[in-house]
Design a protein around this motif. Structure first.
Motif, PDB file in Angstrom:
ATOM      1  N   ASN A  51       0.818  -1.213   0.000  1.00 31.63           N
ATOM      2  CA  ASN A  51       0.000   0.000   0.000  1.00 31.63           C
ATOM      3  C   ASN A  51       0.852   1.263   0.000  1.00 31.63           C
ATOM      4  N   GLU A  52       2.038   1.204   0.593  1.00 30.14           N
ATOM      5  CA  GLU A  52       2.944   2.347   0.533  1.00 30.14           C
ATOM      6  C   GLU A  52       3.434   2.565  -0.906  1.00 30.14           C
ATOM      7  N   ALA A  58       0.407   7.018  -6.538  1.00 27.00           N
ATOM      8  CA  ALA A  58      -0.621   8.058  -6.594  1.00 27.00           C
ATOM      9  C   ALA A  58       0.004   9.452  -6.522  1.00 27.00           C
ATOM     10  N   ARG A  59       1.070   9.601  -5.734  1.00 23.79           N
ATOM     11  CA  ARG A  59       1.762  10.897  -5.666  1.00 23.79           C
ATOM     12  C   ARG A  59       2.383  11.259  -7.014  1.00 23.79           C
ATOM     13  N   LEU A 148      -5.423   6.485   2.651  1.00 26.93           N
ATOM     14  CA  LEU A 148      -6.282   5.641   3.488  1.00 26.93           C
ATOM     15  C   LEU A 148      -5.892   4.172   3.359  1.00 26.93           C
ATOM     16  N   TYR A 149      -5.476   3.762   2.154  1.00 23.66           N
ATOM     17  CA  TYR A 149      -5.088   2.361   1.958  1.00 23.66           C
ATOM     18  C   TYR A 149      -3.875   1.993   2.813  1.00 23.66           C
ATOM     19  N   GLU A 295     -14.311   2.033   9.403  1.00 28.17           N
ATOM     20  CA  GLU A 295     -14.406   3.496   9.359  1.00 28.17           C
ATOM     21  C   GLU A 295     -13.565   4.055   8.209  1.00 28.17           C
ATOM     22  N   LEU A 296     -12.376   3.491   8.010  1.00 26.75           N
ATOM     23  CA  LEU A 296     -11.531   3.931   6.893  1.00 26.75           C
ATOM     24  C   LEU A 296     -12.176   3.586   5.554  1.00 26.75           C
ATOM     25  N   LYS A 297     -12.815   2.431   5.505  1.00 24.22           N
ATOM     26  CA  LYS A 297     -13.536   2.041   4.286  1.00 24.22           C
ATOM     27  C   LYS A 297     -14.661   3.035   3.996  1.00 24.22           C
TER      28      LYS A 297
END
Length: 465
Positions: A51-52, A58-59, A148-149, A295-297
């Motif tokens: 995920n990192e 994404a950045r 969030l991921y 909650e993150l979902k």
């Protein structure tokens, strides 16, 4: 694959009553090796790394970009056209893009609108989305979701490690249970063997009838059969335990016969698992990793909803560029020389966008129901598990008394037998009940310790051991 002996890795020695030395593997040592070397634990850590990597990707959508476009055509000695267009773009968080470019075009058949001064044409400008994509767009949403991921990955890692450690604890407790059961059958097989020898001596002396020797012999064979059954269960439990024991470079280990579990594990389970009331409930139930994951979902779905609302807006893209034929300093750009454009696009019915938004809202409702259901389910399971633990404590007290009472009865029956006031049948009957009570006590201790582990698992706290 080469198997290594665990004997050289666990050196916790305990002296027995006969001064012999056996190697003891405690639950703490065992869990230490599971957490450090088990392949699934290592695999769980890859979730965060993956995920990192997605976040880094994404950045990349906001990375500055250089573009160079060069075209040239010559035919039969004629310079049809030559064009050079280089651009430097800087995307920003909102729907604004900064841009600088250089154009140098020439040629006999060049489109007149592409003509540039001899030294080329410089332009500096900005591209702005005035409605759709201004405050949120696909690029922004992807980056927010990627952040969030990363958090979700850490929670998934916790839950996966939580489950693996729970399985590992249950396997150790199962090994301990069969070890203790094996010892019970072993002790009473020895007792049956000694009793048979004593009865044979009494028979030879004329004090006991021949039928008593037969009864004692049958009892010894039954004890031998029970011991063999207990032995195979104990052996199988050791191999199951070996599934969780590894060392570096993914090398599995097997347990040597000299290795035994810690028989005090059940009585020390609160210390081992840190299951005191203050330790269990020092954090709010809201911090449960499963609830935090949901909650993150939900936050992820809220970002998706914002993106769908954005798609209802008209597309209004505006560009403005300052032009200059040469750049000595920034003053070379003047408001008198410019290029601008405005693009407007509006779907008439918005049926696709309205449908997507409705689906996004339904998904949010669905996750709200799931959060509420999960919270109540976890609370009820925790309360039920606490009641289960209380029941096992009460059962253990009852079983201890039963074992003591049956032990007294067996000893009394043996004394009466050698005084000629009882029979070998009654001794065997009493002893069977004593063995059953001891096995029930062992099973109850196993269930008690297992339920303690279950409580920590339900609270999502095993990974913090």
């Amino acid at each position: 694959m080469k198997r290594l002996s665990i004997l050289f890795l666990f050196l916790s020695f305990v002296a027995t009553a006969q001064k012999n030395i056996s190697t003891q593997l405690s639950l703490e040592e065992y869990l230490g090796y599971v957490k450090k070397h088990h392949p699934v634990i290592k695999q769980a850590k890859l979730i965060t790394s993956t995920n990192e990597a997605k976040l880094l990707k994404a950045r990349g959508a906001f990375d500055p970009k250089i573009e160079v476009d060069y075209n040239r055509k010559e035919f039969k000695g004629s310079n049809y056209y030559k064009s050079l267009n280089s651009t430097f773009k800087i995307p920003t968080w909102y729907g604004i893009e900064l841009k600088g470019s250089y154009e140098n075009n020439s040629g006999q058949y060049l489109n007149p609108e592409q003509n540039t001064p001899e030294n080329g044409l410089y332009n500096v400008g900005v591209s702005v989305s005035l409605a759709k994509n201004l405050f949120i767009n696909k690029r922004m949403a992807t980056l927010k979701q990627a952040k969030l991921y990363v958090q979700q990955g850490k929670l998934k890692q916790q839950l996966l490690i939580n489950n693996i450690l729970f399985e590992a604890i249950n396997t150790y407790l199962n090994w301990l249970k069969y070890y203790q059961s094996h010892n019970v059958y072993k002790d009473y097989y020895t007792n049956a063997d000694i009793r048979l020898k004593n009865i044979k001596k009494s028979f030879n002396a004329g004090d006991k009838p021949a039928i008593d020797t037969l009864e004692a012999s049958i009892n010894l064979k039954n004890r031998k059969l029970d011991l063999e059954k207990a032995n195979i269960k104990y052996i199988k439990s050791k191999f199951e335990l070996s599934n969780f024991l590894w060392i570096g470079n993914n090398i599995p280990m097997e347990i040597k016969e000299e290795i035994v579990p810690d028989i005090n594990t059940s009585s020390n389970i609160d210390i081992i698992l840190n299951t005191s009331i203050s330790a269990l409930f020092d954090n709010s139930f809201e911090n449960h990793p499963k609830l935090k994951l949901l909650e993150l979902k939900k936050r992820n779905l809220e970002i998706n909803k914002q993106l769908k609302i954005n798609n209802l807006l008209p597309k209004v893209d505006f560009q403005y560029n300052f032009l200059a034929s040469k750049v000595d300093n920034f003053d070379a750009f003047s408001a008198e020389n410019y290029k601008n454009s405005l693009q407007v696009s509006v779907p008439l019915f918005l049926r696709k966008s309205r449908g997507d938004l409705k689906l996004a809202k339904l998904k949010l409702q669905d996750i709200d129901f799931e959060i509420a259901s999960t919270k109540v389910s976890l609370q009820n399971k925790i309360i039920a598990t606490e009641q289960e633990i209380s029941s096992y404590i009460k059962q253990n007290d009852i079983l201890k008394n039963l074992v003591n009472d049956y032990n007294t009865i067996v000893k009394s029956e043996e004394r009466k037998f050698f005084l000629g006031e009882s029979s070998i049948f009654l001794i065997n009957y009493r002893e069977v009940k004593l063995i059953e009570s001891k096995l029930k006590e062992i099973k109850n201790q196993y269930e008690y310790a297992k339920t303690k582990g279950k409580l920590i698992k339900l609270l999502g706290r095993l990974n913090s051991l």
